[in-house]
Design a protein around this motif. Structure first.
Motif, PDB file in Angstrom:
ATOM      1  N   TRP A   1      -1.498 -45.787  34.296  1.00  0.00           N
ATOM      2  CA  TRP A   1      -1.350 -46.415  32.961  1.00  0.00           C
ATOM      3  C   TRP A   1      -0.773 -46.200  32.290  1.00  0.00           C
ATOM      4  CZ3 TRP A   1      -4.027 -46.457  28.195  1.00  0.00           C
ATOM      5  CH2 TRP A   1      -4.539 -47.733  28.091  1.00  0.00           C
ATOM      6  N   GLY A   2      -0.261 -44.762  31.937  1.00  0.00           N
ATOM      7  CA  GLY A   2       0.284 -44.367  30.250  1.00  0.00           C
ATOM      8  C   GLY A   2       1.806 -45.195  31.368  1.00  0.00           C
ATOM      9  N   ILE A   3       2.289 -44.516  32.350  1.00  0.00           N
ATOM     10  CA  ILE A   3       3.417 -45.071  33.311  1.00  0.00           C
ATOM     11  C   ILE A   3       3.365 -46.022  32.944  1.00  0.00           C
ATOM     12  CG2 ILE A   3       5.131 -44.735  35.724  1.00  0.00           C
ATOM     13  CD1 ILE A   3       3.215 -42.346  36.298  1.00  0.00           C
ATOM     14  N   SER A   4       2.942 -46.768  33.093  1.00  0.00           N
ATOM     15  CA  SER A   4       2.946 -48.438  33.135  1.00  0.00           C
ATOM     16  C   SER A   4       3.088 -49.135  32.194  1.00  0.00           C
ATOM     17  CB  SER A   4       1.862 -49.420  33.600  1.00  0.00           C
ATOM     18  OG  SER A   4       0.791 -49.407  32.743  1.00  0.00           O
ATOM     19  N   LEU A   5       2.977 -48.539  30.838  1.00  0.00           N
ATOM     20  CA  LEU A   5       2.968 -48.955  29.590  1.00  0.00           C
ATOM     21  C   LEU A   5       4.623 -48.270  28.879  1.00  0.00           C
ATOM     22  CD1 LEU A   5       0.296 -48.123  27.433  1.00  0.00           C
ATOM     23  CD2 LEU A   5       1.009 -50.300  29.040  1.00  0.00           C
ATOM     24  N   ILE A   6       4.925 -47.077  29.509  1.00  0.00           N
ATOM     25  CA  ILE A   6       6.412 -46.748  29.601  1.00  0.00           C
ATOM     26  C   ILE A   6       7.507 -47.819  29.936  1.00  0.00           C
ATOM     27  CG2 ILE A   6       8.164 -44.907  29.678  1.00  0.00           C
ATOM     28  CD1 ILE A   6       5.482 -43.134  29.216  1.00  0.00           C
ATOM     29  N   LEU A   7       6.600 -47.566  31.338  1.00  0.00           N
ATOM     30  CA  LEU A   7       8.094 -48.954  32.413  1.00  0.00           C
ATOM     31  C   LEU A   7       7.937 -50.464  31.778  1.00  0.00           C
ATOM     32  CD1 LEU A   7       7.067 -47.644  35.608  1.00  0.00           C
ATOM     33  CD2 LEU A   7       9.176 -47.361  34.682  1.00  0.00           C
ATOM     34  N   GLN A   8       6.915 -50.746  30.993  1.00  0.00           N
ATOM     35  CA  GLN A   8       7.101 -51.882  30.121  1.00  0.00           C
ATOM     36  C   GLN A   8       7.911 -52.177  29.088  1.00  0.00           C
ATOM     37  OE1 GLN A   8       3.498 -54.182  29.550  1.00  0.00           O
ATOM     38  NE2 GLN A   8       2.577 -53.497  31.634  1.00  0.00           N
ATOM     39  N   GLN A   9       7.670 -51.421  27.954  1.00  0.00           N
ATOM     40  CA  GLN A   9       8.241 -51.138  26.989  1.00  0.00           C
ATOM     41  C   GLN A   9       9.995 -50.597  27.319  1.00  0.00           C
ATOM     42  OE1 GLN A   9       7.305 -51.613  23.812  1.00  0.00           O
ATOM     43  NE2 GLN A   9       9.462 -51.452  23.571  1.00  0.00           N
ATOM     44  N   THR A  10      10.422 -50.049  28.361  1.00  0.00           N
ATOM     45  CA  THR A  10      11.729 -49.583  28.859  1.00  0.00           C
ATOM     46  C   THR A  10      11.904 -51.016  29.068  1.00  0.00           C
ATOM     47  OG1 THR A  10      11.074 -47.279  29.644  1.00  0.00           O
ATOM     48  CG2 THR A  10      12.815 -47.758  30.755  1.00  0.00           C
ATOM     49  N   ALA A  11      11.526 -51.594  30.439  1.00  0.00           N
ATOM     50  CA  ALA A  11      12.043 -53.499  30.422  1.00  0.00           C
ATOM     51  C   ALA A  11      12.804 -53.991  29.108  1.00  0.00           C
ATOM     52  CB  ALA A  11      11.038 -53.876  31.361  1.00  0.00           C
ATOM     53  N   ARG A  12      11.498 -54.221  28.968  1.00  0.00           N
ATOM     54  CA  ARG A  12      11.683 -55.343  27.693  1.00  0.00           C
ATOM     55  C   ARG A  12      13.312 -54.622  26.373  1.00  0.00           C
ATOM     56  NH1 ARG A  12       5.857 -53.770  26.892  1.00  0.00           N
ATOM     57  NH2 ARG A  12       4.445 -56.602  27.159  1.00  0.00           N
ATOM     58  N   LEU A  13      13.154 -52.845  26.010  1.00  0.00           N
ATOM     59  CA  LEU A  13      14.504 -52.763  25.705  1.00  0.00           C
ATOM     60  C   LEU A  13      15.509 -53.080  26.505  1.00  0.00           C
ATOM     61  CD1 LEU A  13      13.340 -48.830  24.822  1.00  0.00           C
ATOM     62  CD2 LEU A  13      13.551 -50.898  23.251  1.00  0.00           C
ATOM     63  N   ILE A  14      15.774 -52.806  27.957  1.00  0.00           N
ATOM     64  CA  ILE A  14      17.402 -53.098  28.495  1.00  0.00           C
ATOM     65  C   ILE A  14      16.998 -54.656  28.228  1.00  0.00           C
ATOM     66  CG2 ILE A  14      18.280 -52.819  31.381  1.00  0.00           C
ATOM     67  CD1 ILE A  14      16.180 -50.193  31.139  1.00  0.00           C
TER      68      ILE A  14
END
Length: 299
Positions: free
Chosen positions: A107-120
């Protein structure tokens, strides 16, 4: 008759999408017992890979822009598979047989990947324009069958066929089945179970990427696209029976058909509630799901 055929096709279409989303999760959840809450974000990786490939074709090969989707399918699989392989090597292999810890970590990985997608790519959704050769549809018996839905249905059937052949006819596939049935015995027989876990998780992640690629045909994509489907994916896997490909197929198409016909006479919200109630009642009667895995363990 036309209305019935139209609803039947819609149910098969919804079921094919659910199957495409859940089939990768069925492999990892059934083999390793890992509750992968980042499965939806691996779909997101496949969807954004398709978007990037579309932009590249539009800029560098405008005369062949319609072919971008053909290249996007294998590349989406590769991008998600590499990410899944890296996650398994670095984190998930330390959480086997620890379902609560794996749930929190993924679940923590999913939040990190979501935020990475927002940044990119930014927070707003982006649109992937479907190729022109998927516009329109076929009219039969008074009902219209869109080419996009037919393509997704054919893609799902092809994936199921090749995955079945891989699991049943190849040495690597038989090793996956052996580890799923009895990990300790498979290790005693010389099977490198950690290697099996690594490439199985990569395959499941890659199939999630293909699901994300296919979802771009149905609407815009964004950083939270995976959160809309992760519950449905687990629902299909648990209903079908953990670790059973045939059970996942039956569960996906069963849920798709029931939800479509119930929604026609009620509403989408009520149909969702009714489907959940039916699944809960069924699992009370048969907790192992539609089909259960035969094991060689004594416990």
């Amino acid at each position: 008759m036309a209305m019935f055929i139209d609803q039947l096709f819609n149910g098969l279409s919804v079921g094919s999408i659910l199957l495409l989303i859940a089939i990768g999760l069925a492999i990892t959840f059934g083999l390793m017992g890992v509750i992968n809450m980042a499965h939806g974000e691996l779909m997101m990786v496949g969807a954004y890979t398709t978007y990037v490939i579309q932009q590249w074709f539009t800029s560098h090969m405008p005369h062949s822009a319609g072919l971008y989707f053909v290249a996007a399918i294998p590349l989406s699989f590769l991008a998600a598979a590499l990410l899944g392989w890296g996650l398994e090597k670095s984190l998930i292999r330390h959480l086997y047989r620890r379902p609560l810890d794996s749930l929190l970590a993924t679940w923590g990985i999913s939040l990190i990947l979501q935020q990475t997608a927002r940044l990119i790519f930014g927070a707003p959704n982006v649109a992937v324009v479907p190729p022109s050769w998927l516009d329109g549809g076929i009219r039969l018996f008074g009902a219209v069958f869109p080419y996009k839905r037919l393509f997704i249905l054919c893609l799902v059937l092809a994936i199921v066929f090749f995955l079945y052949m891989y699991l049943m006819k190849t040495r690597a596939g038989r090793r996956i089945q052996a580890v799923t049935m009895n990990r300790s015995m498979a290790a005693c027989l010389g099977i490198a179970t950690q290697k099996v876990d690594a490439y199985s998780f990569a395959i499941g992640s890659g199939l999630a990427g293909v699901a994300g690629c296919a979802l771009t045909l149905l609407g815009p994509i964004g950083p939270t696209i995976g959160t809309y489907y992760i519950v449905d994916a687990f629902m299909v896997v648990i209903l079908g029976g953990v670790g059973k490909l045939a059970g996942t197929l039956l569960g996906a198409f069963g849920i798709g058909l029931i939800s479509t016909f119930v929604e026609y006479s009620t509403s989408a919200t009520i149909a969702k509630v009714i489907v959940f109630v039916l699944i809960i009642a069924f699992l009370q009667w048969k907790p192992s799901g539609l089909l259960s895995v035969r094991t060689r363990s004594l416990d």
